[in-house]
Design a protein around this motif. Structure first.
Motif, PDB file in Angstrom:
ATOM      1  N   GLU A  35       3.450  12.736  -7.446  1.00 38.63           N
ATOM      2  CA  GLU A  35       3.272  12.249  -6.087  1.00 38.63           C
ATOM      3  C   GLU A  35       4.619  11.987  -5.422  1.00 38.63           C
ATOM      4  O   GLU A  35       5.528  11.433  -6.058  1.00 38.63           O
ATOM      5  CB  GLU A  35       2.487  10.935  -6.073  1.00 38.63           C
ATOM      6  CG  GLU A  35       1.106  10.997  -6.674  1.00 38.63           C
ATOM      7  CD  GLU A  35       0.421   9.641  -6.681  1.00 38.63           C
ATOM      8  OE1 GLU A  35      -0.813   9.611  -6.737  1.00 38.63           O
ATOM      9  OE2 GLU A  35       1.127   8.607  -6.642  1.00 38.63           O
ATOM     10  N   GLY A  92       5.650   3.815   0.714  1.00 44.95           N
ATOM     11  CA  GLY A  92       5.003   2.532   0.512  1.00 44.95           C
ATOM     12  C   GLY A  92       5.484   1.476   1.495  1.00 44.95           C
ATOM     13  O   GLY A  92       6.646   1.488   1.914  1.00 44.95           O
ATOM     14  N   SER A 105      -5.969   2.934  -7.521  1.00 47.51           N
ATOM     15  CA  SER A 105      -6.232   4.076  -6.650  1.00 47.51           C
ATOM     16  C   SER A 105      -7.488   4.792  -7.126  1.00 47.51           C
ATOM     17  O   SER A 105      -7.978   4.552  -8.234  1.00 47.51           O
ATOM     18  CB  SER A 105      -5.047   5.052  -6.618  1.00 47.51           C
ATOM     19  OG  SER A 105      -4.862   5.652  -7.885  1.00 47.51           O
ATOM     20  N   VAL A 109       0.854  -1.178   0.000  1.00 43.79           N
ATOM     21  CA  VAL A 109       0.000   0.000   0.000  1.00 43.79           C
ATOM     22  C   VAL A 109       0.894   1.233   0.000  1.00 43.79           C
ATOM     23  O   VAL A 109       1.920   1.256   0.680  1.00 43.79           O
ATOM     24  CB  VAL A 109      -0.954   0.003   1.226  1.00 43.79           C
ATOM     25  CG1 VAL A 109      -0.180  -0.062   2.529  1.00 43.79           C
ATOM     26  CG2 VAL A 109      -1.872   1.211   1.200  1.00 43.79           C
ATOM     27  N   ASP A 110       0.538   2.224  -0.798  1.00 46.66           N
ATOM     28  CA  ASP A 110       1.282   3.480  -0.889  1.00 46.66           C
ATOM     29  C   ASP A 110       0.432   4.623  -0.344  1.00 46.66           C
ATOM     30  O   ASP A 110      -0.766   4.705  -0.633  1.00 46.66           O
ATOM     31  CB  ASP A 110       1.648   3.813  -2.346  1.00 46.66           C
ATOM     32  CG  ASP A 110       2.644   2.843  -2.945  1.00 46.66           C
ATOM     33  OD1 ASP A 110       3.270   2.091  -2.178  1.00 46.66           O
ATOM     34  OD2 ASP A 110       2.787   2.837  -4.187  1.00 46.66           O
ATOM     35  N   PHE A 111       1.070   5.505   0.419  1.00 48.53           N
ATOM     36  CA  PHE A 111       0.438   6.739   0.889  1.00 48.53           C
ATOM     37  C   PHE A 111       1.175   7.901   0.251  1.00 48.53           C
ATOM     38  O   PHE A 111       2.410   7.982   0.359  1.00 48.53           O
ATOM     39  CB  PHE A 111       0.507   6.822   2.416  1.00 48.53           C
ATOM     40  CG  PHE A 111      -0.150   5.664   3.104  1.00 48.53           C
ATOM     41  CD1 PHE A 111      -1.510   5.695   3.384  1.00 48.53           C
ATOM     42  CD2 PHE A 111       0.585   4.543   3.457  1.00 48.53           C
ATOM     43  CE1 PHE A 111      -2.122   4.620   4.017  1.00 48.53           C
ATOM     44  CE2 PHE A 111      -0.015   3.466   4.084  1.00 48.53           C
ATOM     45  CZ  PHE A 111      -1.373   3.497   4.362  1.00 48.53           C
ATOM     46  N   SER A 112       0.463   8.791  -0.418  1.00 53.00           N
ATOM     47  CA  SER A 112       1.134   9.811  -1.221  1.00 53.00           C
ATOM     48  C   SER A 112       0.587  11.202  -0.975  1.00 53.00           C
ATOM     49  O   SER A 112      -0.596  11.392  -0.674  1.00 53.00           O
ATOM     50  CB  SER A 112       1.005   9.486  -2.717  1.00 53.00           C
ATOM     51  OG  SER A 112      -0.341   9.493  -3.117  1.00 53.00           O
ATOM     52  N   THR A 156      -4.069  14.065  -0.244  1.00 52.78           N
ATOM     53  CA  THR A 156      -3.410  12.834   0.193  1.00 52.78           C
ATOM     54  C   THR A 156      -4.209  11.642  -0.323  1.00 52.78           C
ATOM     55  O   THR A 156      -5.430  11.604  -0.168  1.00 52.78           O
ATOM     56  CB  THR A 156      -3.330  12.782   1.723  1.00 52.78           C
ATOM     57  OG1 THR A 156      -2.599  13.918   2.189  1.00 52.78           O
ATOM     58  CG2 THR A 156      -2.623  11.515   2.178  1.00 52.78           C
ATOM     59  N   ARG A 157      -3.526  10.694  -0.935  1.00 48.63           N
ATOM     60  CA  ARG A 157      -4.194   9.521  -1.490  1.00 48.63           C
ATOM     61  C   ARG A 157      -3.487   8.252  -1.032  1.00 48.63           C
ATOM     62  O   ARG A 157      -2.376   8.289  -0.515  1.00 48.63           O
ATOM     63  CB  ARG A 157      -4.174   9.570  -3.029  1.00 48.63           C
ATOM     64  CG  ARG A 157      -4.920  10.731  -3.637  1.00 48.63           C
ATOM     65  CD  ARG A 157      -4.832  10.690  -5.139  1.00 48.63           C
ATOM     66  NE  ARG A 157      -5.468  11.843  -5.754  1.00 48.63           N
ATOM     67  CZ  ARG A 157      -5.431  12.109  -7.054  1.00 48.63           C
ATOM     68  NH1 ARG A 157      -4.776  11.298  -7.876  1.00 48.63           N
ATOM     69  NH2 ARG A 157      -6.033  13.182  -7.532  1.00 48.63           N
ATOM     70  N   TYR A 158      -4.139   7.146  -1.291  1.00 46.15           N
ATOM     71  CA  TYR A 158      -3.484   5.860  -1.073  1.00 46.15           C
ATOM     72  C   TYR A 158      -3.776   4.968  -2.269  1.00 46.15           C
ATOM     73  O   TYR A 158      -4.760   5.156  -2.986  1.00 46.15           O
ATOM     74  CB  TYR A 158      -3.951   5.203   0.228  1.00 46.15           C
ATOM     75  CG  TYR A 158      -5.347   4.619   0.175  1.00 46.15           C
ATOM     76  CD1 TYR A 158      -5.547   3.282  -0.167  1.00 46.15           C
ATOM     77  CD2 TYR A 158      -6.462   5.400   0.462  1.00 46.15           C
ATOM     78  CE1 TYR A 158      -6.818   2.741  -0.222  1.00 46.15           C
ATOM     79  CE2 TYR A 158      -7.731   4.877   0.405  1.00 46.15           C
ATOM     80  CZ  TYR A 158      -7.903   3.538   0.063  1.00 46.15           C
ATOM     81  OH  TYR A 158      -9.164   3.011  -0.007  1.00 46.15           O
ATOM     82  N   SER A 159      -2.912   4.004  -2.509  1.00 44.83           N
ATOM     83  CA  SER A 159      -3.117   3.056  -3.597  1.00 44.83           C
ATOM     84  C   SER A 159      -2.693   1.668  -3.138  1.00 44.83           C
ATOM     85  O   SER A 159      -1.839   1.519  -2.251  1.00 44.83           O
ATOM     86  CB  SER A 159      -2.340   3.477  -4.849  1.00 44.83           C
ATOM     87  OG  SER A 159      -0.962   3.647  -4.576  1.00 44.83           O
ATOM     88  N   TYR A 183       5.625   9.634  -2.395  1.00 45.55           N
ATOM     89  CA  TYR A 183       4.893   8.591  -1.694  1.00 45.55           C
ATOM     90  C   TYR A 183       5.773   7.750  -0.774  1.00 45.55           C
ATOM     91  O   TYR A 183       6.990   7.657  -0.948  1.00 45.55           O
ATOM     92  CB  TYR A 183       4.174   7.675  -2.691  1.00 45.55           C
ATOM     93  CG  TYR A 183       5.081   6.791  -3.516  1.00 45.55           C
ATOM     94  CD1 TYR A 183       5.401   5.501  -3.083  1.00 45.55           C
ATOM     95  CD2 TYR A 183       5.603   7.229  -4.719  1.00 45.55           C
ATOM     96  CE1 TYR A 183       6.230   4.690  -3.840  1.00 45.55           C
ATOM     97  CE2 TYR A 183       6.419   6.416  -5.478  1.00 45.55           C
ATOM     98  CZ  TYR A 183       6.743   5.150  -5.029  1.00 45.55           C
ATOM     99  OH  TYR A 183       7.564   4.356  -5.783  1.00 45.55           O
TER     100      TYR A 183
END
Length: 209
Positions: free
Chosen positions: A200, A204, A77, A28-31, A57-60, A202
């Motif tokens: 981004e 991870g 995402s 999981v990535d937080f960006s 802020t997003r996550y994928s 990020y």
């Protein structure tokens, strides 16, 4: 002496790679994301082209396969945009589906082989899906309307570093850039395009099985 040291180093790297750097992984990535979204038209349209700048802020989510110095994975995402400059449209139900291929060379490994540092050099390609909603009709060519989702190609690259452990857990930091269109409308003489260039930074977290 130098040749022996070089051979020993190469053997250590090879043994680490052969030992436990192969298998399925999830992550999981937080960006922190910056997205200049542009509305561009051509022909005889009543509104001028303009753009919006977004930060959020997003996550994928990621799932893929790592083999020694390469990894291939799928990433998913979501996103949404609202026209904050003129309040003339919203882009909702946004989703990104992509496939990534990366070269992850080993930069350093400690003698006990408990942790290592890798580089990350990759390319990503996929498609986005989104809907244009709550929009001003003057944004589109006469007679055109937004009905349902549109899908378009998106592509880009990523660079970073990976800190991995012998337990299968790894942490990566990186920079990711993506380019593509979100919505397109045309009546043959007039065109309207919503495009976005996303960057981004990020963090991870991954687990290699």
């Amino acid at each position: 002496m130098r040749k022996k040291a070089l051979i020993a180093s190469l053997c250590m790297v090879a043994s680490l790679a052969e030992a436990d750097d192969k298998g399925i992984f999830v992550g999981v990535d937080f960006s922190s994301t910056s997205s200049p979204l542009k509305y561009v038209n051509s022909g005889n349209m009543p509104l001028y082209s303009y753009d919006n700048s977004y930060t959020d802020t997003r996550y994928s989510l990621k799932v893929g396969y790592q083999a020694y110095f390469t990894r291939i994975y799928a990433r998913y995402s979501t996103f949404e945009y609202k026209d904050e400059k003129r309040d003339k449209f919203s882009i909702t139900d946004g989703a990104l589906y992509e496939l990534n291929a990366e070269y992850i060379p080993l930069f350093y490994a400690n003698e006990s082989k408990e942790w290592a540092v890798r580089g990350l050099f990759g390319l990503g390609c996929g498609y986005n899906s989104s809907k244009l909603t709550e929009y001003d009709s003057y944004l589109l060519p006469a007679g055109e309307s937004a009905s349902g989702a549109q899908n378009y190609m998106e592509y880009g690259y990523q660079l970073g570093l990976i800190l991995e452990s012998s337990y299968g857990v790894s942490v990566e930091v990186g920079y990711r850039a993506r380019y593509g269109n979100l919505q397109e409308f045309s009546d043959g003489a007039n065109d309207a395009v919503f495009s976005v260039d996303t960057t981004e930074f990020y963090l991870g977290v991954n687990y290699l099985f």
